[in-house]
Design a protein around this motif. Sequence first.
Motif, short mmCIF file in Angstrom:
data_model
loop_
_atom_site.label_atom_id
_atom_site.label_comp_id
_atom_site.label_asym_id
_atom_site.label_seq_id
_atom_site.Cartn_x
_atom_site.Cartn_y
_atom_site.Cartn_z
N LEU A 322 -6.18 -3.70 6.83
CA LEU A 322 -5.12 -4.13 5.92
C LEU A 322 -5.50 -3.66 4.53
O LEU A 322 -6.61 -3.94 4.05
CB LEU A 322 -4.97 -5.66 5.94
CG LEU A 322 -4.50 -6.28 7.24
CD1 LEU A 322 -4.44 -7.80 7.12
CD2 LEU A 322 -3.11 -5.74 7.59
N THR A 323 -4.61 -2.93 3.88
CA THR A 323 -4.93 -2.31 2.59
C THR A 323 -3.79 -2.60 1.60
O THR A 323 -2.69 -2.98 2.00
CB THR A 323 -5.07 -0.78 2.74
OG1 THR A 323 -3.76 -0.19 2.82
CG2 THR A 323 -5.87 -0.40 3.98
N PRO A 324 -4.08 -2.39 0.30
CA PRO A 324 -3.00 -2.59 -0.67
C PRO A 324 -1.86 -1.60 -0.48
O PRO A 324 -0.76 -1.82 -0.98
CB PRO A 324 -3.70 -2.41 -2.02
CG PRO A 324 -4.95 -1.66 -1.73
CD PRO A 324 -5.35 -2.04 -0.34
N ASP A 325 -2.11 -0.51 0.25
CA ASP A 325 -1.05 0.46 0.48
C ASP A 325 -0.20 0.14 1.71
O ASP A 325 0.95 0.57 1.79
CB ASP A 325 -1.64 1.87 0.64
CG ASP A 325 -2.01 2.49 -0.70
OD1 ASP A 325 -1.11 2.69 -1.53
OD2 ASP A 325 -3.21 2.75 -0.93
#
Lengths: 346, 346
Positions: A322-325
């Motif tokens: 899970l990433t900010p992108d």
Amino acid sequence: MAEPSPTAPQSYLSLVETCDNFSPARSAEKLATWRLAPGPSSPAIGLLRPSVVLQLINENKGTPDEQKPWSFFLDDTDKPAMTFAPWVDTPAKRTAVMQEMLERWRDTGLYPNVIGPRKWRGEMYPIYRNPFGKNDAPLEEAGDESGLNYAFRMERAACALFGTVTYGVHMNVFLDDPVHGCRIWVPKRAKTKQTWPGYFDNSVAGGIPAGLGPFESLVKESMEEASIAEEVVRSHARAVGSISYFFSTSEGWLQPEIEYLYDLRVPSNADPAPFQPKPLDGEVESFELLPLEDIVPKMRAGLFKANCAGALIDFMIRHGYLTPDNEPDFQEIITRLHGRFEYNTW
Amino acid sequence: MAEPSPTAPQSYLSLVETCDNFSPARSAEKLATWRLAPGPSSPAIGLLRPSVVLQLINENKGTPDEQKPWSFFLDDTDKPAMTFAPWVDTPAKRTAVMQEMLERWRDTGLYPNVIGPRKWRGEMYPIYRNPFGKNDAPLEEAGDESGLNYAFRMERAACALFGTVTYGVHMNVFLDDPVHGCRIWVPKRAKTKQTWPGYFDNSVAGGIPAGLGPFESLVKESMEEASIAEEVVRSHARAVGSISYFFSTSEGWLQPEIEYLYDLRVPSNADPAPFQPKPLDGEVESFELLPLEDIVPKMRAGLFKANCAGALIDFMIRHGYLTPDNEPDFQEIITRLHGRFEYNTW
């Protein structure tokens, strides 16, 4: 008991909100602060619902010359607070006052869904002076508290009655290689468990009792729940942070929790047998080694115990899934999983 | 300029407090909320000090029939708030109003230590409708905002005047093997840098400008600051979370920041040359590969830029160097590094 039923796929934030589902500042029911000593400078150690406040005030009925264990007061800003009476001034005395009262409440049928005979755990939990800060103030009386630096000990089941913070350990045992990707050992809770029967869990998870540190609790739980040998945990488990969230039960009881997190990655060149968890104490029905991509749909269908979904989401953040992108709620999820328990309720 | 002077060894919590050194709720100076639209249901996008509120009110001087860009109001609970006037209702109009005003303020010598000619960055930063939540509301006007979902854009240096959240990326490039342990590439900031000259930094760090996502910003900064090729970053950098903290400058300007974190672990069997950072754009004086045990004393002596110390402490937590058993401030550190920016100031 029935198996849990899958829900429609939930967002990650929705899963976090199931676990962090309470805000003292926005509580519909007014709450009183439980302080160790009178005065707003004494740290808050819990939050009390009106029914518990009335019950504690009721404890102080009796003749005027009797020693009463509780004090009710309004702090400088007229917020209601309860505290031990001044004579209840050592860990041993606080522990004894709580134990006598709670056993009496249990035996007279008060709060049966929280501390009734079937809910009573018979495990003592530590109540710290300050759930977040250094707890290094010397004990007024070491005595039976084994030199540990908490304010007193209390029956585990009763913590939810008083909104005191409880502490636990959660560990994911996983393999990660280019062929199979990330696979995690996932237990299914026994159908006879009082809480969350039949739900999926983290590989190892349990509460920290009074007298044990986080890592020693992890070592103990790893053997008791998953048959993982002490030397495997000591050599391979790694502390990776914590999650903290405020959970309220469907009946409105208050469970702020801090869970210390550990990763145990099975080395790719190691014999996997000693790392394979197996049920031991009957709390777990079975363990299964599941690819992360098979775990995610089960989690999003609500089939994991709520705080175990929180620990898995933290795992997915730390390991780049899970990433900010790719996750629009990234920052909201992270701050909700690392909440402070501000006891400002009025 | 002088080199920074080492302090006596600080605790990890003290380092975090240098970075997260402001609480709106405990501010000595009363602050007004900046909302996108009038009314307390409109999300807060910033915090305004009294001098800025007066300056914005001053902007609205003029004849009664002129279009005034600002509105001052008291919300339902009588907290003061500023907002754009109703006609400033699209990202393009908000961006234009801010740009005209800020250039005028700069050219007339207002706030020279924040937006003076030597402080002006000439970089546009995005201002989101909701710094934590989903920013997926459709743009009222896509136009020059390239379809991105922020409320408007603003000169980077001015963000501290308005207490708006800024976003950045921080990456540690490290090696970890049984012989040398954990070693991290540590840059020293150029002595000519306006902020934190001569301090140590994270391997790659920079702000996220309007129009770039977090990972693309990381790719860009990795080349510009550290000469690390795009394909190396794309193949090996891994998102690992974020830190968020509220920093106030020595002059009292407000800089709530969210830094997205990345680890780039150099594979033990890879040629290390492509992973070795080298100065390129003059922002970094030199890079050195330092064992973590040599980094810690420098960090505790206050020689790292404050938020880079925060990112390193998060690294040490995720990699098992700081644990709930060895760090008494463990939980306080974690929650302070993952703060929410509650704009409740009155």
